[in-house]
Design a protein around this motif. Sequence first.
Motif, short mmCIF file in Angstrom:
data_model
loop_
_atom_site.label_atom_id
_atom_site.label_comp_id
_atom_site.label_asym_id
_atom_site.label_seq_id
_atom_site.Cartn_x
_atom_site.Cartn_y
_atom_site.Cartn_z
N LEU A 154 0.83 -1.22 0.00
CA LEU A 154 0.00 0.00 0.00
C LEU A 154 0.86 1.26 0.00
O LEU A 154 0.54 2.25 -0.66
N GLN A 155 1.98 1.22 0.74
CA GLN A 155 2.88 2.38 0.73
C GLN A 155 3.37 2.67 -0.69
O GLN A 155 3.47 3.82 -1.11
N GLU A 156 3.70 1.58 -1.42
CA GLU A 156 4.17 1.77 -2.79
C GLU A 156 3.08 2.40 -3.66
O GLU A 156 3.35 3.29 -4.47
N ARG A 157 1.84 1.93 -3.48
CA ARG A 157 0.73 2.49 -4.27
C ARG A 157 0.52 3.98 -3.94
O ARG A 157 0.20 4.77 -4.81
N ILE A 158 0.65 4.31 -2.65
CA ILE A 158 0.47 5.72 -2.25
C ILE A 158 1.54 6.59 -2.89
O ILE A 158 1.26 7.67 -3.44
N ALA A 159 2.79 6.11 -2.83
CA ALA A 159 3.89 6.88 -3.41
C ALA A 159 3.67 7.05 -4.93
O ALA A 159 3.86 8.16 -5.48
N ALA A 160 3.23 5.98 -5.57
CA ALA A 160 3.01 6.05 -7.02
C ALA A 160 1.86 7.02 -7.34
O ALA A 160 1.93 7.77 -8.33
N ALA A 161 0.81 7.00 -6.50
CA ALA A 161 -0.32 7.90 -6.73
C ALA A 161 0.12 9.36 -6.57
O ALA A 161 -0.31 10.24 -7.32
N ALA A 162 0.99 9.62 -5.60
CA ALA A 162 1.50 10.98 -5.42
C ALA A 162 2.28 11.41 -6.65
O ALA A 162 2.09 12.52 -7.17
N GLU A 163 3.12 10.51 -7.16
CA GLU A 163 3.88 10.78 -8.38
C GLU A 163 2.95 11.18 -9.52
O GLU A 163 3.14 12.18 -10.20
N ARG A 164 1.93 10.32 -9.71
CA ARG A 164 0.98 10.57 -10.80
C ARG A 164 0.33 11.94 -10.63
O ARG A 164 0.03 12.62 -11.60
N GLY A 165 0.07 12.31 -9.39
CA GLY A 165 -0.59 13.59 -9.12
C GLY A 165 0.39 14.76 -9.16
O GLY A 165 0.00 15.90 -8.90
#
Lengths: 417, 417
Positions: free
Chosen positions: A337-348
């Motif tokens: 989940l941490q990886e997904r959060i970091a990736a979502a921040a990147e995308r944003g």
Amino acid sequence: MRINSDRLYAALEQLGQIGRYQDEETGLQGVCRLALSAEDGDGRRLVLSWMRQLALEVRIDRIGNVYARRAGRRNEMAPVVIGSHVDSVPTAGRFDGCLGVLGGLEIVRTLNEQKVETLRPIEVAFFTDEEGCRFGTDMLGSAVACGRLTLEYAYELRDRDGLRLRDELERIGFLGECDERVGPPHAYLECHVEQGPILYRKGVEVGVVSGVQSISWQALTIVGKSGHAGATPMDLRADAGVAASMINLKLREMIAGGQYGEMRATMGSLSPVPGLVNIVPGRVEATVDLRNPSNELMQKSEAALLAYYAEVEKAEKVEIRWRQTARTPAVAFSSRLQERIAAAAERGGLSHQSIIAGAGHDAQEFAAICPAAMVFCPGEYDGISHNPREFSTPKQCADGVNVLLDVLLQLADQEEL
Amino acid sequence: MRINSDRLYAALEQLGQIGRYQDEETGLQGVCRLALSAEDGDGRRLVLSWMRQLALEVRIDRIGNVYARRAGRRNEMAPVVIGSHVDSVPTAGRFDGCLGVLGGLEIVRTLNEQKVETLRPIEVAFFTDEEGCRFGTDMLGSAVACGRLTLEYAYELRDRDGLRLRDELERIGFLGECDERVGPPHAYLECHVEQGPILYRKGVEVGVVSGVQSISWQALTIVGKSGHAGATPMDLRADAGVAASMINLKLREMIAGGQYGEMRATMGSLSPVPGLVNIVPGRVEATVDLRNPSNELMQKSEAALLAYYAEVEKAEKVEIRWRQTARTPAVAFSSRLQERIAAAAERGGLSHQSIIAGAGHDAQEFAAICPAAMVFCPGEYDGISHNPREFSTPKQCADGVNVLLDVLLQLADQEEL
């Protein structure tokens, strides 16, 4: 897809009107919605009304936790839960806890507007007495829901006036009938203000929370010997204040040494008796607060500190009594989940960094039964919290909730994590 | 020639009945005769009645100091004065001050019994408000008598309730008419309990007081930054409690280094704000008490401490404000009188040692206008004082007064010192 930042902020403002008071120290308007107080009841009812406006299916469990469910295409599947709390400390701001709950509702509102369907149901929840200020046990509702504490234990807790928790739940109309034990969600997500200075100082927009530190609290009583400051030779002293100072600086030395990892330590309270300019302190009551993201290093630091107490007893001819007043283990959040959060921040297009949670959160209870994770939003004024000065901007709040929305959409549409 | 130890002790007991109270902390009977209170008035009147029984010529000056004169063969010669005080702190025992006054009267009683005549007159005196607890200035009466303070200054002092010192003097009937400035005596002698542990611990019977230490008091306000103990990284802290602890241990380090002579130092008060287990203290109020028998080394230690404050400000990112709340110079007693006291102890078969006075005494005011000296008696329980546990045995009291009698007889019969 983006949430409506103004709408989220307006909801935070509106909930912040309930339990408001004029703070003498800061001159600002603060919030006081102690768990199961009349104000907490009013706050809960406002949130409930919003949940119903969103056509969510609301259920209240026997410890007063509230879950609002948005149906998915396959409602037999475990939901993704977004949660936090709406109770507050006595001198609070508007963001702590509320951001997580109202952020969840804003996500649902956005999904409704955009007519987005998800595979799994989504639940927005708030949990009873996260702060622990009134009945002495924090994360109470989520701890009961996830099985760390029993309903019976929780019901019998009493506040300072002897009022029983179960009676107070009933009095404010939140003694529900649903089973207090929650079925393991597919995942649990929580957005919260950082309550610390790291993101603010570095100008980072999103904190990817790696876990919750282990906490160890000690209450120390140091007994020396009072004496006249002018008449007591230095070699005949047993100065409890000096002993406390030695311990305070030892904490710093332990941290500087590096062998206890990301240890944090604080002597927040230190009261010499009698506390007069010309009397050698014969007694000190002090506290030690240790934090560590590693359970092993926490234990190592506790052992080292106890060994040092023995040294101080000998060096200063004092007696050091200590008792453990709190002790919780470290919790690591789901790395996927941490990886997904970091990736979502990147995308944003949002800057982000990994950060350890300084305080306790409902997410750590859910981490025991399902993959759980948290997003931190920065706060102005070094992230001051539990204070009317607590303040995050509309953008700071929206950034965190948008990241959560992104991750939620992925999780709610997947068969497996 | 020896005084009557039982008679002296009975007088101490009797005076100790005035202002007595049941002390809650110790369970013992304590004494409270605050300066110019009704109880002080009663205590003074009892001592006055004894002075008159001894056929002494009593005079009261305009600051309420009382002198009782025993004529000599040559009454135009300057007298030898034996003095101390009968006022007390709020939680006193029976010995502090009273031993010096009643010891003086016991000496006169002994001389009367033995029909001893002296060349010079002898005066037994007690001085107003030595303790300074009520009106804020200690050694007040003797300081006015010896010229350090003016009568006008003293008259306008007010207690916590706004009562004026002159009015209170009048109210208890001790606003005398004699000139408050005393003519320089031939010598001034004072017997007092040590109020410290040195003689008791070493089993020494008589302390030959070398002088009074210089005193320097500072009130510190240390301003750091409050923060959450869990959420504030160590490198972003400005912990006012850590700063105070650094200063507390620096005092010990300065003393251990030896470059400040017989320096004593105490941080008696230290109050972190907000003083909670999980909050980094953002502010501390603390005190520093420095003592030194050398004025030069006191100045050197003060300068070193101020330089260290600047180091702490930088190291801990705090601001340290300080103000001087008291500052008195060191006073050295007459070396010739010290020699005579030591010799008298030898003659009496009493062990003795040189000792510095930890607290202030009336003798230091007289040291400005005549040869002055003090004899210390040991106290049980490490010489605890300003406490109902204050206790010296009949022998401990009599030893000191007998030494004083010996020295007095020499001084009262000499033309020159």
